[in-house]
Write a protein that holds these residues in place. Structure first.
Motif, PDB file in Angstrom:
ATOM      1  N   SER A 121       0.804  -1.220   0.000  1.00  0.00           N
ATOM      2  CA  SER A 121       0.000   0.000   0.000  1.00  0.00           C
ATOM      3  C   SER A 121       0.837   1.270   0.000  1.00  0.00           C
ATOM      4  O   SER A 121       0.466   2.262  -0.639  1.00  0.00           O
ATOM      5  CB  SER A 121      -0.966   0.002   1.203  1.00  0.00           C
ATOM      6  OG  SER A 121      -0.268  -0.202   2.411  1.00  0.00           O
ATOM      7  N   SER A 162      -4.253  -2.037  -7.395  1.00  0.00           N
ATOM      8  CA  SER A 162      -4.241  -1.693  -5.971  1.00  0.00           C
ATOM      9  C   SER A 162      -5.338  -2.460  -5.235  1.00  0.00           C
ATOM     10  O   SER A 162      -5.163  -2.889  -4.097  1.00  0.00           O
ATOM     11  CB  SER A 162      -4.419  -0.180  -5.778  1.00  0.00           C
ATOM     12  OG  SER A 162      -5.758   0.225  -6.005  1.00  0.00           O
ATOM     13  N   THR A 187      -4.474  -5.681  -2.608  1.00  0.00           N
ATOM     14  CA  THR A 187      -4.807  -5.439  -1.202  1.00  0.00           C
ATOM     15  C   THR A 187      -6.130  -6.065  -0.789  1.00  0.00           C
ATOM     16  O   THR A 187      -6.375  -6.259   0.398  1.00  0.00           O
ATOM     17  CB  THR A 187      -4.891  -3.926  -0.909  1.00  0.00           C
ATOM     18  OG1 THR A 187      -5.979  -3.353  -1.653  1.00  0.00           O
ATOM     19  CG2 THR A 187      -3.591  -3.220  -1.276  1.00  0.00           C
ATOM     20  N   VAL A 195      -8.596   1.177  -0.439  1.00  0.00           N
ATOM     21  CA  VAL A 195      -7.290   1.564  -0.993  1.00  0.00           C
ATOM     22  C   VAL A 195      -7.453   2.285  -2.333  1.00  0.00           C
ATOM     23  O   VAL A 195      -6.981   3.423  -2.485  1.00  0.00           O
ATOM     24  CB  VAL A 195      -6.351   0.352  -1.112  1.00  0.00           C
ATOM     25  CG1 VAL A 195      -5.073   0.734  -1.865  1.00  0.00           C
ATOM     26  CG2 VAL A 195      -6.014  -0.188   0.268  1.00  0.00           C
TER      27      VAL A 195
END
Length: 221
Positions: A86, A195, A199, A204
């Motif tokens: 992240s 992303s 994750t 996010v």
């Protein structure tokens, strides 16, 4: 209880209704709002309409078809992203718009035509509405039916296409819209998609989307 399966046909019908409804709004209703309300009121009304047309149906579909999602609704809201994944993607979301501002303007400073009210829709709500639809629902469903890259690319093309009605209502020509899609919208969509995939947390890409728009509006375009 029988499993509720989301088919390609379901997704296709959703896309037809969604694109048609948004196109009608962007081309016919939004210009009327601009002519009849002040900028802040337009941003508030536009954001409320987007929540109703984009976010609410997407969340309801994710809940209904939990078994057809790559990541379930509960997990995508609570999964704990690993910092080594992240942090780099957040840094990219911060650095690329700032680098673009530096290249275009020779310095990083607040644009003289910056309007704070623009942050209402483009920052506070766009990250929620657009990511709920395109990563939370569409990409999430496509990842269960397609291989990784086909799902990501289809999602990116759809993400670019949904911006066409808005661009057209602003008077942009096809070549300008196509250029913006290839150089900005499709790469951004791929960035947000990975992303989410890496994750498994929808917050996010929402945060990245908000951050990108915030810096772009203030410093770049």
């Amino acid at each position: 209880m029988a499993e509720k399966k989301l088919s390609i046909l379901h997704i296709g019908v959703y896309l037809l209704i969604f694109f048609a409804a948004w196109s009608v709004y962007a081309v016919t209703i939004y210009p009327v709002l601009l002519d009849s309300l002040n900028y802040t009121a337009v941003e508030l009304v536009d954001s409320a309409i987007k929540l109703l047309l984009w976010t609410l149906p997407a969340v309801l579909l994710i809940r209904r078809y939990q078994d057809s999602m790559y990541v379930g609704l509960s997990e995508m809201l609570t999964a704990k992203p690993k910092w080594f994944i992240s942090v780099p993607i957040l840094l990219l979301a911060l650095l690329i718009p700032l680098a673009e501002a530096l290249v275009l303007h020779g310095e990083i400073k607040v644009r003289p035509d910056f309007i704070p009210a623009a942050l209402i829709g483009a920052v506070a709500f766009v990250g929620i509405t657009e990511e709920a639809v395109f990563r939370g629902f569409l990409l999430n469903a496509l990842l269960k039916k397609k291989k990784l890259w086909p799902a990501v690319v289809i999602n990116a093309v759809l993400f670019a296409l949904i911006h066409y009605p808005g661009y057209a209502s602003q008077g942009l020509g096809f070549s300008a819209i196509l250029f913006n899609s290839v150089t900005l919208l499709i790469p951004l969509s791929i960035f947000f998609a990975f992303s989410f995939i890496n994750t498994r947390n929808i917050i996010v890409p929402m945060t990245l989307h908000m951050t990108w728009n915030l810096l772009t509006i203030i410093f770049v375009a």
